[in-house]
Motif scaffolding. Structure first.
Motif, PDB file in Angstrom:
ATOM      1  N   GLU A   1     -15.707 -12.142  -2.362  1.00 58.02           N
ATOM      2  CA  GLU A   1     -15.801 -12.440  -0.933  1.00 58.02           C
ATOM      3  C   GLU A   1     -14.427 -12.722  -0.339  1.00 58.02           C
ATOM      4  OE1 GLU A   1     -18.930 -14.958   0.496  1.00 58.02           O
ATOM      5  OE2 GLU A   1     -20.074 -14.694  -1.355  1.00 58.02           O
ATOM      6  N   SER A   2     -13.576 -13.430  -1.087  1.00 53.64           N
ATOM      7  CA  SER A   2     -12.223 -13.675  -0.574  1.00 53.64           C
ATOM      8  C   SER A   2     -11.422 -12.380  -0.510  1.00 53.64           C
ATOM      9  CB  SER A   2     -11.498 -14.716  -1.424  1.00 53.64           C
ATOM     10  OG  SER A   2     -11.025 -14.174  -2.638  1.00 53.64           O
ATOM     11  N   PHE A   3     -11.669 -11.481  -1.477  1.00 51.94           N
ATOM     12  CA  PHE A   3     -10.959 -10.194  -1.455  1.00 51.94           C
ATOM     13  C   PHE A   3     -11.335  -9.395  -0.212  1.00 51.94           C
ATOM     14  CE2 PHE A   3     -10.506  -5.682  -2.559  1.00 51.94           C
ATOM     15  CZ  PHE A   3      -9.171  -5.660  -2.929  1.00 51.94           C
ATOM     16  N   ALA A   4     -12.592  -9.464   0.173  1.00 51.24           N
ATOM     17  CA  ALA A   4     -13.040  -8.730   1.361  1.00 51.24           C
ATOM     18  C   ALA A   4     -12.364  -9.245   2.626  1.00 51.24           C
ATOM     19  CB  ALA A   4     -14.560  -8.840   1.488  1.00 51.24           C
ATOM     20  N   GLU A   5     -11.951 -10.534   2.615  1.00 56.55           N
ATOM     21  CA  GLU A   5     -11.307 -11.125   3.792  1.00 56.55           C
ATOM     22  C   GLU A   5      -9.782 -11.198   3.664  1.00 56.55           C
ATOM     23  OE1 GLU A   5     -13.000 -11.943   6.477  1.00 56.55           O
ATOM     24  OE2 GLU A   5     -14.890 -11.340   5.533  1.00 56.55           O
ATOM     25  N   ALA A   6      -9.251 -10.766   2.527  1.00 50.94           N
ATOM     26  CA  ALA A   6      -7.811 -10.906   2.279  1.00 50.94           C
ATOM     27  C   ALA A   6      -6.982 -10.050   3.233  1.00 50.94           C
ATOM     28  CB  ALA A   6      -7.495 -10.537   0.839  1.00 50.94           C
ATOM     29  N   ILE A   7      -5.769 -10.494   3.463  1.00 50.61           N
ATOM     30  CA  ILE A   7      -4.808  -9.740   4.277  1.00 50.61           C
ATOM     31  C   ILE A   7      -3.862  -9.024   3.318  1.00 50.61           C
ATOM     32  CG2 ILE A   7      -3.007  -9.881   6.020  1.00 50.61           C
ATOM     33  CD1 ILE A   7      -4.335 -12.511   6.967  1.00 50.61           C
ATOM     34  N   LEU A   8      -3.913  -7.694   3.320  1.00 51.77           N
ATOM     35  CA  LEU A   8      -3.079  -6.885   2.430  1.00 51.77           C
ATOM     36  C   LEU A   8      -2.041  -6.151   3.269  1.00 51.77           C
ATOM     37  CD1 LEU A   8      -5.961  -5.317   0.292  1.00 51.77           C
ATOM     38  CD2 LEU A   8      -4.722  -7.439  -0.141  1.00 51.77           C
ATOM     39  N   ASN A   9      -0.791  -6.214   2.841  1.00 52.30           N
ATOM     40  CA  ASN A   9       0.296  -5.546   3.566  1.00 52.30           C
ATOM     41  C   ASN A   9       1.159  -4.755   2.597  1.00 52.30           C
ATOM     42  OD1 ASN A   9       0.049  -6.729   6.386  1.00 52.30           O
ATOM     43  ND2 ASN A   9       0.180  -8.600   5.159  1.00 52.30           N
ATOM     44  N   VAL A  10       1.524  -3.544   3.006  1.00 51.93           N
ATOM     45  CA  VAL A  10       2.460  -2.724   2.247  1.00 51.93           C
ATOM     46  C   VAL A  10       3.531  -2.231   3.215  1.00 51.93           C
ATOM     47  CG1 VAL A  10       2.799  -0.653   0.849  1.00 51.93           C
ATOM     48  CG2 VAL A  10       0.673  -1.969   0.621  1.00 51.93           C
ATOM     49  N   ARG A  11       4.777  -2.477   2.877  1.00 55.85           N
ATOM     50  CA  ARG A  11       5.891  -1.916   3.646  1.00 55.85           C
ATOM     51  C   ARG A  11       6.901  -1.346   2.669  1.00 55.85           C
ATOM     52  NH1 ARG A  11      10.433  -6.241   5.527  1.00 55.85           N
ATOM     53  NH2 ARG A  11      10.210  -7.753   3.833  1.00 55.85           N
ATOM     54  N   SER A  12       7.764  -0.468   3.153  1.00 51.46           N
ATOM     55  CA  SER A  12       8.759   0.161   2.275  1.00 51.46           C
ATOM     56  C   SER A  12      10.091   0.253   2.992  1.00 51.46           C
ATOM     57  CB  SER A  12       8.292   1.551   1.830  1.00 51.46           C
ATOM     58  OG  SER A  12       8.205   2.430   2.933  1.00 51.46           O
TER      59      SER A  12
ATOM     60  N   ASP B   1      15.588   1.962   7.037  1.00 47.73           N
ATOM     61  CA  ASP B   1      14.449   2.863   7.239  1.00 47.73           C
ATOM     62  C   ASP B   1      13.148   2.192   6.818  1.00 47.73           C
ATOM     63  OD1 ASP B   1      13.048   5.134   7.932  1.00 47.73           O
ATOM     64  OD2 ASP B   1      13.535   6.236   6.107  1.00 47.73           O
ATOM     65  N   GLU B   2      12.901   1.002   7.349  1.00 47.07           N
ATOM     66  CA  GLU B   2      11.684   0.271   7.009  1.00 47.07           C
ATOM     67  C   GLU B   2      10.459   0.923   7.641  1.00 47.07           C
ATOM     68  OE1 GLU B   2      11.896  -4.202   6.926  1.00 47.07           O
ATOM     69  OE2 GLU B   2      13.714  -3.801   8.085  1.00 47.07           O
ATOM     70  N   ALA B   3       9.328   0.803   6.991  1.00 47.92           N
ATOM     71  CA  ALA B   3       8.068   1.324   7.524  1.00 47.92           C
ATOM     72  C   ALA B   3       6.913   0.511   6.973  1.00 47.92           C
ATOM     73  CB  ALA B   3       7.891   2.795   7.167  1.00 47.92           C
ATOM     74  N   ASP B   4       5.904   0.285   7.803  1.00 53.61           N
ATOM     75  CA  ASP B   4       4.644  -0.287   7.358  1.00 53.61           C
ATOM     76  C   ASP B   4       3.699   0.834   6.971  1.00 53.61           C
ATOM     77  OD1 ASP B   4       5.320  -3.024   7.846  1.00 53.61           O
ATOM     78  OD2 ASP B   4       5.019  -2.667   9.990  1.00 53.61           O
ATOM     79  N   HIS B   5       2.856   0.559   5.977  1.00 54.23           N
ATOM     80  CA  HIS B   5       1.947   1.593   5.468  1.00 54.23           C
ATOM     81  C   HIS B   5       0.500   1.214   5.731  1.00 54.23           C
ATOM     82  CE1 HIS B   5       4.931   3.903   2.996  1.00 54.23           C
ATOM     83  NE2 HIS B   5       5.589   2.768   3.164  1.00 54.23           N
TER      84      HIS B   5
ATOM     85  N   TYR C   1      11.754   4.951  -2.470  1.00 53.98           N
ATOM     86  CA  TYR C   1      11.784   3.741  -1.650  1.00 53.98           C
ATOM     87  C   TYR C   1      11.178   2.561  -2.414  1.00 53.98           C
ATOM     88  CZ  TYR C   1      12.973   6.307   2.631  1.00 53.98           C
ATOM     89  OH  TYR C   1      13.604   7.056   3.583  1.00 53.98           O
ATOM     90  N   VAL C   2      11.641   1.358  -2.081  1.00 54.22           N
ATOM     91  CA  VAL C   2      11.007   0.136  -2.542  1.00 54.22           C
ATOM     92  C   VAL C   2       9.758  -0.098  -1.707  1.00 54.22           C
ATOM     93  CG1 VAL C   2      11.237  -2.366  -2.808  1.00 54.22           C
ATOM     94  CG2 VAL C   2      13.194  -0.879  -3.271  1.00 54.22           C
ATOM     95  N   HIS C   3       8.637  -0.369  -2.378  1.00 57.81           N
ATOM     96  CA  HIS C   3       7.384  -0.681  -1.691  1.00 57.81           C
ATOM     97  C   HIS C   3       7.011  -2.136  -1.984  1.00 57.81           C
ATOM     98  CE1 HIS C   3       7.312   3.649  -1.401  1.00 57.81           C
ATOM     99  NE2 HIS C   3       6.220   3.617  -0.660  1.00 57.81           N
ATOM    100  N   GLU C   4       6.930  -2.929  -0.942  1.00 56.68           N
ATOM    101  CA  GLU C   4       6.543  -4.333  -1.063  1.00 56.68           C
ATOM    102  C   GLU C   4       5.040  -4.455  -0.856  1.00 56.68           C
ATOM    103  OE1 GLU C   4       8.524  -8.074   0.937  1.00 56.68           O
ATOM    104  OE2 GLU C   4       6.983  -7.250   2.288  1.00 56.68           O
TER     105      GLU C   4
END
Length: 475
Positions: A386-397, A412-416, A441-444
């Protein structure tokens, strides 16, 4: 459902709950500016930047006994035992030493190899050795910073392979300040390097025989007979590291970029946790940092025939900048320190501590694994669905500049877009389908507001993956 009070309670957990720092006190008057560590049964040999080697008997006991085993060396920056000999790289040579009559003092000091030149610059450090195949050794040479009173010297910024008979070759060029060099459990040599000119940020990578790692300082040595590295030609100033990999002959992007100030500043000595001394992180690399007085983790993944991978926090708050790490017999980690010549977040200027796993397993981001459509995020404990369903996931590179300026910001940053996020049936991992993956690229990957099935919050929520190549389905 995991309620808010449980999550707030879980936030009280800290790194110290899982990794305990144990102090080690040297005798009065002994300054442990640690430059090499060599555990031997229950004893410990400690090299210092001041040219000493201390032998500490019963080092893990409450009453360790110090004796001066050797002195008068020129900045030994590593220790390795082979047979009856202890090897160390001094500034101008690879040496071997032994106590022939067992009186607790070095009797024999022999030159194994020399011949790389010195300009007289203070920063011409030589690191190592680490063992290679068939009795060989590997070492890394720092480039000078500032004046060179004896003139420009060759071989600065190189990895050298020294054979058993003392002959040697320059096998990789373009290093800047390669403070750590170590042989992996499978026999491949890796090194860490520090941010600066021509080195966008800290890095961790395999040596790569015949490769150029980016810094042009010592490339004229490519034309010397001992070199196996083809000359890369004139190095362009002001392109991105991705463009450098496409245009500069033999240029090698690192397996892992270590983002400046997001995770340390100056990576140094490292070890593999091949025995699971630190619990769930078995098989990963533990890396010290000279500035941030912390230890962070690296995981590796082979894609398209070469290594790439990610880095993550582990434990901060040690007392000084870290230079050398070594496993103690009880599974704790010796942490050698010195800060003379560079700043540190620690409160001390030198010393020795141990880091010990308490046996408790944190809820942590264990490993990032690249796939052909995104990433698999592995956890140390099952995730509450249930917490995973509400989690905030972010990927940027982002990528970095390859230039003569000191370091690089994020370029050259970008959100994915995260197209989908699926929790595995055992809840120990999640598969992220990520749009517009960018090779080179580095992906955070950052995960916010997630809990384990027992209500714990993540100890560390962010990892940084250097995506050199997107895996195919066959990788």
């Amino acid at each position: 459902m995991v309620g808010l009070p449980v999550l707030l309670l879980a936030l009280q957990a800290s790194e110290a709950d899982y990794f305990e720092i144990v102090d080690f006190t040297a005798p009065e008057g002994v300054l442990l500016e640690v430059s090499g560590l060599l555990p031997s049964n229950e004893d410990l040999y400690i090299a210092t930047r001041r040219g000493e080697i201390w032998h500490v008997k019963n080092a893990l006991s409450k009453s360790p006994r110090f004796s001066l085993w050797a002195e008068g060396l020129q900045e030994p920056l590593g220790l390795l035992k082979q047979g009856e000999w202890i090897y160390s790289v001094q500034r101008g040579e690879l040496s071997r030493m032994r106590d022939r009559n067992d009186d607790g003092r070095m009797d024999d000091l022999e030159t194994v190899a020399d011949g790389w030149h010195l300009s007289g610059n203070y920063h011409e450090y030589a690191f190592g050795p680490t063992p290679g195949p068939n009795g060989s050794f590997f070492l890394t040479l720092n480039k000078p910073f500032g004046g060179e009173p004896f003139g420009r010297a060759p071989w600065r910024g190189w990895t050298l392979r020294v054979e058993e008979d003392g002959s040697w070759q320059g096998i990789a060029a373009g290093l800047r300040s390669p403070a750590g060099v170590k042989t992996s459990p499978w026999g491949e040599v890796f090194f860490s390097d520090n941010q600066g000119e021509w080195c966008a940020t800290g890095k961790f990578t395999a040596v790569g025989e015949g490769r150029f790692h980016g810094h042009p300082w010592g490339i004229d040595s490519c034309d010397l007979p001992e070199s196996i590295v083809p000359h890369p030609g004139e190095v362009p100033d002001g392109i991105t590291v991705n463009e450098a990999a496409k245009t500069i002959p033999n240029y090698e992007l690192p397996a892992v970029w270590i983002p400046w100030d997001l995770l340390g500043r100056s990576p140094s000595g490292f070890v593999w946790d091949k025995d699971g001394n630190f619990g769930p992180y078995k098989g990963q690399v533990l890396v010290g940092d000279q500035y941030s007085a912390e230890i962070f983790r690296v995981s590796l993944q082979k894609v398209a025939g070469r290594w790439q991978g990610a880095c993550y926090p582990l434990r901060s708050g040690l007392k000084a900048g870290l230079t050398r790490l070594a496993w103690a017999d009880d599974g704790s980690l010796w942490c050698g320190m010195t800060t003379r010549g560079w700043p540190s977040l620690g409160t001390a200027t030198e010393g020795l501590q141990r880091l010990r796993w308490t046996g408790k397993v944190p809820f942590d981001l264990l490993e990032l694994e690249a796939t052909n459509e995104g990433f698999v995020v592995h956890f140390t404990k099952p995730v509450d669905s249930e917490s995973f369903a509400e989690a905030i996931l972010n990927v940027r590179s982002w990528t970095y500049n390859h230039w003569s300026t000191y370091g690089s910001g994020l370029i050259d940053e970008a959100d994915h877009e995260i197209i989908s996020a699926t929790l595995a049936p055992d809840a120990m991992s999640a598969h992220l389908v990520v749009g517009n993956l960018r090779p080179g690229y580095v992906h955070e990957i950052d995960i916010e507001d997630i809990a384990s099935v027992s209500g714990e919050a993540l100890l560390h929520r962010t990892g940084w993956y250097t995506l050199l190549a997107v895996p195919t389905k066959s990788d």
